[in-house]
Design a protein around this motif. Sequence first.
Motif, PDB file in Angstrom:
ATOM      1  N   ALA A 183     -18.503  74.907 -19.743  1.00 35.16           N
ATOM      2  CA  ALA A 183     -17.572  74.009 -20.428  1.00 35.16           C
ATOM      3  C   ALA A 183     -16.433  74.792 -21.072  1.00 35.16           C
ATOM      4  O   ALA A 183     -15.284  74.372 -21.037  1.00 35.16           O
ATOM      5  N   ASP A 184     -16.776  75.948 -21.648  1.00 32.09           N
ATOM      6  CA  ASP A 184     -15.767  76.750 -22.337  1.00 32.09           C
ATOM      7  C   ASP A 184     -16.023  78.221 -22.039  1.00 32.09           C
ATOM      8  O   ASP A 184     -16.936  78.830 -22.597  1.00 32.09           O
ATOM      9  N   SER A 185     -15.225  78.790 -21.174  1.00 28.98           N
ATOM     10  CA  SER A 185     -15.456  80.161 -20.713  1.00 28.98           C
ATOM     11  C   SER A 185     -15.295  81.204 -21.823  1.00 28.98           C
ATOM     12  O   SER A 185     -15.824  82.300 -21.711  1.00 28.98           O
ATOM     13  N   LYS A 186     -14.618  80.849 -22.899  1.00 30.45           N
ATOM     14  CA  LYS A 186     -14.454  81.803 -24.001  1.00 30.45           C
ATOM     15  C   LYS A 186     -15.785  82.103 -24.685  1.00 30.45           C
ATOM     16  O   LYS A 186     -15.929  83.119 -25.351  1.00 30.45           O
ATOM     17  N   HIS A 187     -16.753  81.230 -24.522  1.00 31.22           N
ATOM     18  CA  HIS A 187     -18.059  81.421 -25.154  1.00 31.22           C
ATOM     19  C   HIS A 187     -19.082  82.032 -24.198  1.00 31.22           C
ATOM     20  O   HIS A 187     -20.233  82.204 -24.560  1.00 31.22           O
ATOM     21  N   CYS A 188     -18.662  82.362 -23.008  1.00 40.46           N
ATOM     22  CA  CYS A 188     -19.567  82.950 -22.004  1.00 40.46           C
ATOM     23  C   CYS A 188     -19.267  84.445 -21.933  1.00 40.46           C
ATOM     24  O   CYS A 188     -18.651  84.928 -20.994  1.00 40.46           O
ATOM     25  N   ASP A 189     -19.714  85.171 -22.948  1.00 40.82           N
ATOM     26  CA  ASP A 189     -19.385  86.585 -23.050  1.00 40.82           C
ATOM     27  C   ASP A 189     -20.490  87.469 -22.470  1.00 40.82           C
ATOM     28  O   ASP A 189     -21.503  86.995 -21.978  1.00 40.82           O
ATOM     29  N   GLU A 190     -20.275  88.778 -22.554  1.00 46.33           N
ATOM     30  CA  GLU A 190     -21.207  89.760 -21.983  1.00 46.33           C
ATOM     31  C   GLU A 190     -22.627  89.588 -22.519  1.00 46.33           C
ATOM     32  O   GLU A 190     -23.597  89.665 -21.778  1.00 46.33           O
ATOM     33  N   GLY A 201     -15.528  80.549 -14.834  1.00 44.60           N
ATOM     34  CA  GLY A 201     -14.491  79.543 -14.984  1.00 44.60           C
ATOM     35  C   GLY A 201     -14.944  78.496 -15.976  1.00 44.60           C
ATOM     36  O   GLY A 201     -16.129  78.183 -16.061  1.00 44.60           O
ATOM     37  N   GLY A 202     -14.007  77.997 -16.739  1.00 48.38           N
ATOM     38  CA  GLY A 202     -14.331  76.990 -17.742  1.00 48.38           C
ATOM     39  C   GLY A 202     -13.577  75.698 -17.524  1.00 48.38           C
ATOM     40  O   GLY A 202     -12.603  75.645 -16.784  1.00 48.38           O
ATOM     41  N   LEU A 250     -23.147  78.767 -10.117  1.00 49.81           N
ATOM     42  CA  LEU A 250     -24.108  78.463 -11.166  1.00 49.81           C
ATOM     43  C   LEU A 250     -23.399  77.611 -12.210  1.00 49.81           C
ATOM     44  O   LEU A 250     -22.412  78.042 -12.808  1.00 49.81           O
ATOM     45  N   LEU A 251     -23.890  76.395 -12.401  1.00 50.12           N
ATOM     46  CA  LEU A 251     -23.336  75.493 -13.408  1.00 50.12           C
ATOM     47  C   LEU A 251     -24.068  75.746 -14.716  1.00 50.12           C
ATOM     48  O   LEU A 251     -25.248  75.426 -14.839  1.00 50.12           O
ATOM     49  N   GLU A 252     -23.392  76.330 -15.684  1.00 47.92           N
ATOM     50  CA  GLU A 252     -24.039  76.754 -16.924  1.00 47.92           C
ATOM     51  C   GLU A 252     -24.215  75.608 -17.910  1.00 47.92           C
ATOM     52  O   GLU A 252     -25.205  75.533 -18.612  1.00 47.92           O
TER      53      GLU A 252
END
Length: 136
Positions: free
Chosen positions: A25-32, A49-50, A95-97
């Motif tokens: 939903a928000d790629s900024k929160h999908c970090d390392e 991708g977000g 992969l749908l997170e």
Amino acid sequence: MSSLFVLPALLRQVAPGAKVAIVTADSKHCDEELLGVSDRAERARLVIGGLEGGKLWHNELQRPPPYTETADIQADTIACVTRLRQAYPDIVAILLECTALPAVAPEVRRLTKLPVYDITDLCRLTMASIAQDGVL
């Protein structure tokens, strides 16, 4: 629980140079740290991708979040996947997170002709691992 738990197995199932797209939903929160992939070569195979700017993203910023129509989620998801595939033609799996995305997985799978995974796949795998003789 997160569909990201599927990543290690998924990376081993696809060809060594192939990429796996993660849609969130928000790629900024999908970090390392959230990805849990410490090997740099493996991390380079992941593209994220977000759905930023889309209907679901806007609705989830509100409290309480209003209902988002499946058609809107699907449109946002397809647009994201299309952008990712144009930028990375070597994507071989998706992969749908986000837990809002399983409802659109069949359409993503149909349009892309790629394997698509989400939280329901992780749940099925977990349930199958604890079932005895097909009975839970």
